[in-house]
Design an enzyme around this catalytic site. Sequence first.
Site, PDB file in Angstrom:
ATOM      1  N   GLN A 125       0.859  -1.184   0.000  1.00  0.00           N
ATOM      2  CA  GLN A 125       0.000   0.000   0.000  1.00  0.00           C
ATOM      3  C   GLN A 125       0.896   1.235   0.000  1.00  0.00           C
ATOM      4  O   GLN A 125       1.714   1.396   0.914  1.00  0.00           O
ATOM      5  CB  GLN A 125      -0.872  -0.019   1.262  1.00  0.00           C
ATOM      6  N   SER A 128       0.870   6.770   2.337  1.00  0.00           N
ATOM      7  CA  SER A 128       1.476   7.809   3.174  1.00  0.00           C
ATOM      8  C   SER A 128       2.646   8.472   2.464  1.00  0.00           C
ATOM      9  O   SER A 128       3.345   7.846   1.657  1.00  0.00           O
ATOM     10  CB  SER A 128       1.986   7.199   4.482  1.00  0.00           C
ATOM     11  N   SER A 160       4.372  -0.978   4.092  1.00  0.00           N
ATOM     12  CA  SER A 160       4.657  -2.279   4.713  1.00  0.00           C
ATOM     13  C   SER A 160       5.056  -3.309   3.660  1.00  0.00           C
ATOM     14  O   SER A 160       4.343  -3.512   2.677  1.00  0.00           O
ATOM     15  CB  SER A 160       3.418  -2.793   5.457  1.00  0.00           C
ATOM     16  N   GLU A 246      -9.684  -1.562   5.926  1.00  0.00           N
ATOM     17  CA  GLU A 246      -8.540  -1.629   6.835  1.00  0.00           C
ATOM     18  C   GLU A 246      -9.008  -1.468   8.288  1.00  0.00           C
ATOM     19  O   GLU A 246      -8.453  -2.059   9.203  1.00  0.00           O
ATOM     20  CB  GLU A 246      -7.539  -0.519   6.463  1.00  0.00           C
ATOM     21  N   ASN A 363      -5.679   6.431  16.043  1.00  0.00           N
ATOM     22  CA  ASN A 363      -6.899   6.354  16.857  1.00  0.00           C
ATOM     23  C   ASN A 363      -7.416   7.729  17.258  1.00  0.00           C
ATOM     24  O   ASN A 363      -8.625   7.894  17.503  1.00  0.00           O
ATOM     25  CB  ASN A 363      -6.642   5.466  18.077  1.00  0.00           C
ATOM     26  N   GLU A 364      -6.518   8.724  17.294  1.00  0.00           N
ATOM     27  CA  GLU A 364      -7.012  10.093  17.584  1.00  0.00           C
ATOM     28  C   GLU A 364      -7.965  10.512  16.452  1.00  0.00           C
ATOM     29  O   GLU A 364      -9.050  11.067  16.708  1.00  0.00           O
ATOM     30  CB  GLU A 364      -5.843  11.089  17.674  1.00  0.00           C
TER      31      GLU A 364
END
Length: 383
Positions: A125, A128, A160, A246, A363-364
């Site tokens: 993927q 980013s 990754s 995801e 998670n934020e």
Amino acid sequence: MDLQISAEDQEFRAEARDWLHRHVPARRLPSLETGAGFAAHRAWEQELHADRWSVVSWPQQYGGRDASLLRWLLFEEEYYAAGAPGRVSQNGINLLAPTLFEHGTEEQRARILPEMASGATVWAQAWSEPGAGSDLAALRSTATRTEGGWLLDGAKTWSSRAAFADRAFGLFRSIPVEQSGARHRGLSYLMFPLDAPGVTVRPIGRLDGKPAFAEIFLDGVFVPDRDVIGEAGQGWRAAMSTAGNERGLTLRSPGRFLAAADRLVELWRQVGDPGDTAMAERVADAVIGARAYQLSAFAAASGDGGPTGAASSLNKLHWSELDLTLHETALDLLGPDGELADVEDWSEGYVFALAGPIYGGTNEIQRDIVAERLLGLPKGRRG
Ligand SMILES: Cc1cc2nc3c(=O)[nH]c(=O)nc-3n(C[C@H](O)[C@H](O)[C@H](O)COP(=O)(O)OP(=O)(O)OC[C@H]3O[C@@H](n4cnc5c(N)ncnc54)[C@H](O)[C@@H]3O)c2cc1C
């Protein structure tokens, strides 16, 4: 919610268990984050595929078994309970494939899915970028129109297993923001080979020394039109369906956490102090968390088919924090012994669990999505 599992579904489960019992390697494969481990895991994918266990929920024409969501959940439970190897093809089968089912063309599915199912093509993927993680729409890599396709330029990071993968899928700006009118518009979703002319893959040094994480540099990389997913310039929509998978059930099924919860209970039996009620409660809470995730997945299987959109953010918060709870509890039970090589499963697993609240969107950010889109709370102030 009907929790009865039919005789046919039980038979499917028994068949999977039997196959796994006969095929799961007796010795753990080397880490899939290393060259040798990556190859060994690819060979395992081929073994799964040969008996049609690599992508059970896909249509048969692409190598699957047309299994229902419930059967996929049962398969996953058996898979992790058997201690089977990690899935080196996970980015392809769990993220790209659902996106192709929803937004791809029939030609793309026929060309790409069978090789993904067999492990012949392993995907990375490439989303980013330095400066575009949480704020993905800030990405600066570009896709420029050329005859018959697109030329890619820019830099991607944190990809990754890109050091060993064959192809990648990524988002690129194909219409400048000044013309598209909004940052989420004018992006295109493209697929490209990692060994194409103009691609440089550079492993990122990790603390554990494993070399699979990589940066990807693109310098005029040609991508034909047939490798654009959805409409050029409209890639955000398809990308959000990848992100939903995801964060939703697909990447992290309950089976993974139920197996870890079983191991935790076993560990408690072996080393726990029966008088330590605080620790006993932590073990019980972790097991309850895994069971709750299983039941919410069963509810999805007997209802609407699983969390999508903003609901997948809630799901991601659950599995990523549950994973941390399971591993932290195990390490606290082990005390200093947790560092020893023969119990390294827990310490290695803990290090990976620490990344759960980061990858797939931090998670934020997921809490913001839940607050604003599920609970209807006012938008926070953004810097
Ligand atoms: C193990 C692992 C595997 C990964 N694999 C891949 C991969 O295969 N492909 C890929 O493309 N990427 C991958 N990533 C990257 C991952 O998607 C990003 O790390 C993630 O999106 C966060 O982006 P960032 O690292 O740039 O952090 P930033 O976006 O810079 O965030 C830094 C911190 O600021 C917080 N923050 C940022 N904005 C806000 C806001 N608006 N409100 C509140 N808090 C905020 C974040 O929550 C975080 O805590 C991987 C990451 C990890 C850890």
